[in-house]
Design a protein around this motif. Structure first.
Motif, mmCIF file in Angstrom:
data_model
loop_
_atom_site.group_PDB
_atom_site.id
_atom_site.type_symbol
_atom_site.label_atom_id
_atom_site.label_comp_id
_atom_site.label_asym_id
_atom_site.label_seq_id
_atom_site.Cartn_x
_atom_site.Cartn_y
_atom_site.Cartn_z
ATOM 1 N N ASN A 1 45.608 44.742 53.241
ATOM 2 C CA ASN A 1 44.703 44.155 52.793
ATOM 3 C C ASN A 1 43.677 44.318 52.004
ATOM 4 O OD1 ASN A 1 43.946 47.143 52.190
ATOM 5 N ND2 ASN A 1 42.635 46.889 54.585
ATOM 6 N N HIS A 2 42.280 43.879 51.369
ATOM 7 C CA HIS A 2 42.104 44.274 50.074
ATOM 8 C C HIS A 2 41.576 44.767 49.478
ATOM 9 C CE1 HIS A 2 38.918 45.919 51.969
ATOM 10 N NE2 HIS A 2 38.624 45.756 51.033
ATOM 11 N N ALA A 3 41.540 45.990 50.262
ATOM 12 C CA ALA A 3 41.955 47.651 49.443
ATOM 13 C C ALA A 3 43.233 47.858 49.145
ATOM 14 C CB ALA A 3 40.633 47.914 50.407
ATOM 15 N N GLU A 4 44.138 48.428 49.626
ATOM 16 C CA GLU A 4 45.347 48.306 49.639
ATOM 17 C C GLU A 4 45.702 48.007 48.422
ATOM 18 O OE1 GLU A 4 46.062 49.297 54.714
ATOM 19 O OE2 GLU A 4 46.784 47.297 53.771
ATOM 20 N N LEU A 5 45.619 46.519 48.837
ATOM 21 C CA LEU A 5 45.798 45.706 47.139
ATOM 22 C C LEU A 5 45.609 46.252 46.321
ATOM 23 C CD1 LEU A 5 47.954 43.681 46.259
ATOM 24 C CD2 LEU A 5 45.575 41.842 46.045
ATOM 25 N N ALA A 6 43.889 46.506 46.151
ATOM 26 C CA ALA A 6 43.167 47.052 45.320
ATOM 27 C C ALA A 6 44.088 48.227 44.488
ATOM 28 C CB ALA A 6 42.351 46.817 45.129
ATOM 29 N N GLY A 7 44.534 49.366 45.758
ATOM 30 C CA GLY A 7 44.898 50.746 45.388
ATOM 31 C C GLY A 7 46.353 50.690 44.444
ATOM 32 N N PHE A 8 46.815 48.981 44.282
ATOM 33 C CA PHE A 8 48.487 49.222 44.266
ATOM 34 C C PHE A 8 47.562 49.253 42.404
ATOM 35 C CE2 PHE A 8 50.397 48.146 47.623
ATOM 36 C CZ PHE A 8 51.518 49.158 48.038
ATOM 37 N N MET A 9 46.876 48.425 42.368
ATOM 38 C CA MET A 9 46.352 47.976 41.134
ATOM 39 C C MET A 9 45.184 49.123 40.190
ATOM 40 S SD MET A 9 48.676 45.549 40.573
ATOM 41 C CE MET A 9 49.293 44.153 41.645
ATOM 42 N N GLY A 10 45.084 49.818 41.442
ATOM 43 C CA GLY A 10 44.424 51.194 40.331
ATOM 44 C C GLY A 10 43.036 50.939 40.622
ATOM 45 N N SER A 11 42.067 49.936 41.145
ATOM 46 C CA SER A 11 40.341 49.633 41.660
ATOM 47 C C SER A 11 40.273 49.834 43.156
ATOM 48 C CB SER A 11 40.542 48.492 41.297
ATOM 49 O OG SER A 11 41.184 47.247 41.842
ATOM 50 N N ASP A 12 39.320 49.401 43.187
ATOM 51 C CA ASP A 12 38.652 49.311 43.976
ATOM 52 C C ASP A 12 38.613 47.891 45.358
ATOM 53 O OD1 ASP A 12 36.328 48.371 43.405
ATOM 54 O OD2 ASP A 12 35.160 49.845 43.560
ATOM 55 N N GLY A 13 38.814 47.022 44.671
ATOM 56 C CA GLY A 13 38.526 45.756 45.116
ATOM 57 C C GLY A 13 37.290 44.822 44.992
ATOM 58 N N LEU A 14 36.280 45.783 44.731
ATOM 59 C CA LEU A 14 34.853 44.898 45.003
ATOM 60 C C LEU A 14 34.573 44.705 43.580
ATOM 61 C CD1 LEU A 14 33.956 48.190 47.777
ATOM 62 C CD2 LEU A 14 34.820 46.184 48.243
#
Length: 326
Positions: A115-128
């Motif tokens: 999901n958007h949060a999991e993808l962002a987690g790999f990149m070190g952000s929150d995706g928001l």
């Protein structure tokens, strides 16, 4: 598959904040399935398999499942077919330290769907979006671009589930996988697997051998004449339910289970030969039935004997949604 009257399932707790941020915790010990649990069951030969695990365990599971599937086909004198593998990264392993393991898992699966949060987690952000606190479509697109740009030699598919924004399909251009039937149709003898150079670059690295190793398929065959160019995809598929712009209201009652239901619909569509765009539409419609009430949809039958969910035929909702996408 697991017979234990005292432990029927793994149980967990879901909680949502006012801004729909999800919190989750297990309330019982996890019951972990292994590839061995699929032996002697129809599930071993499923046309599509959805797994939820860490990147490292993804590689282990897929390798083991395919090995057991080949062995079962050989023992029964049947033909081997590769299932669609859909991988959903487990949330607590979606961190920058796992990014390399994630890229190592991608070649083994057909679709990676965080999901958007999991993808962002790999990149070190929150995706928001920092201004609104809502899911950032731009952040989703940017993360997909960064991840796929680091893997240019083959085509990989990401389907990012982003709540009420729908899902984003990102598929980089690259070498298409060639089916075994197609690669053997030319009548050439199957090349013997070679031990190509692996590991880091050195001044004396044989670059031709290195890239040949990267282009091997799962049986060690190097595709040469069979290489095809994939143009790639960058496309948003909207959610079935969208928030009303004027009132801000939505028909979503409880989002629990929406992601798994989405991937179930997507898996069925892929197994039936639909394109990835069509499969995502199937997933969006399937998810709509899961999130419009607390709990599971109500199964029923209409006056013509057709199955309904919450009083609606699934096919009719799918046709209506597909009409919106035209």
């Amino acid at each position: 598959m697991r017979h234990d009257p005292s432990r029927l399932t793994t149980r967990g707790w879901n909680g949502y904040s006012a801004s729909d941020h999800r919190a989750f915790r297990y309330t019982t010990p996890k019951l972990r399935l292994t590839a061995a649990d699929l032996d002697a069951t129809p599930l071993l030969h499923a046309r599509a398999i959805h797994i939820i695990c860490s990147p490292t365990r993804c590689r282990e599971l897929v390798t083991d499942i395919l090995s057991r599937r080949r062995r079962s086909a050989r023992d029964s004198d049947g033909s081997y077919s590769r299932p669609f593998i859909i991988w959903e990264p487990v949330p607590d392993r979606c961190v920058p330290d796992e990014l390399l393991n994630c890229t190592n898992a991608l070649p083994l699966v057909d679709i990676c769907s965080p999901n958007h949060a999991e993808l962002a987690g790999f990149m070190g952000s929150d995706g928001l979006d920092p201004a609104t606190g809502e899911i950032s479509a731009a952040a989703v697109e940017r993360s997909c671009e960064q991840l796929l740009a680091s893997m240019p030699l083959q085509s990989y598919t990401l389907v990012v589930r982003a709540g009420e924004k729908g899902c984003y399909i990102a598929k980089n251009g690259g070498r298409k996988r060639v089916s075994a039937a197609k690669s053997k149709s030319g009548g050439h003898a199957k090349p013997r697997k070679k031990e190509y150079v692996q590991g880091g670059l050195r001044p004396d690295t044989d670059m031709e051998a290195l890239f040949a190793g990267l282009m091997q398929d799962e049986e060690g065959v190097v595709a040469r004449e069979e290489i095809e160019v994939d143009p790639g995809i960058e496309k948003w598929i909207p959610a079935y339910y969208r928030r009303e712009e004027e009132s801000g209201s939505t028909k979503v009652v409880d989002p629990t289970g929406g992601g798994n239901t989405f991937l179930g619909g997507l898996a069925v569509a892929l197994a039936r030969g639909r394109t990835i765009e069509e499969a995502c539409a199937w997933g969006s419609v399937a998810a709509s039935f899961a999130i419009e009430q607390v709990g599971v949809p109500v199964l029923g039958v209409d006056e013509h004997g057709n199955e309904t969910w919450n009083g609606v035929r699934v096919e009719e909702r799918l046709w209506e949604f597909q009409g919106r996408l035209l």
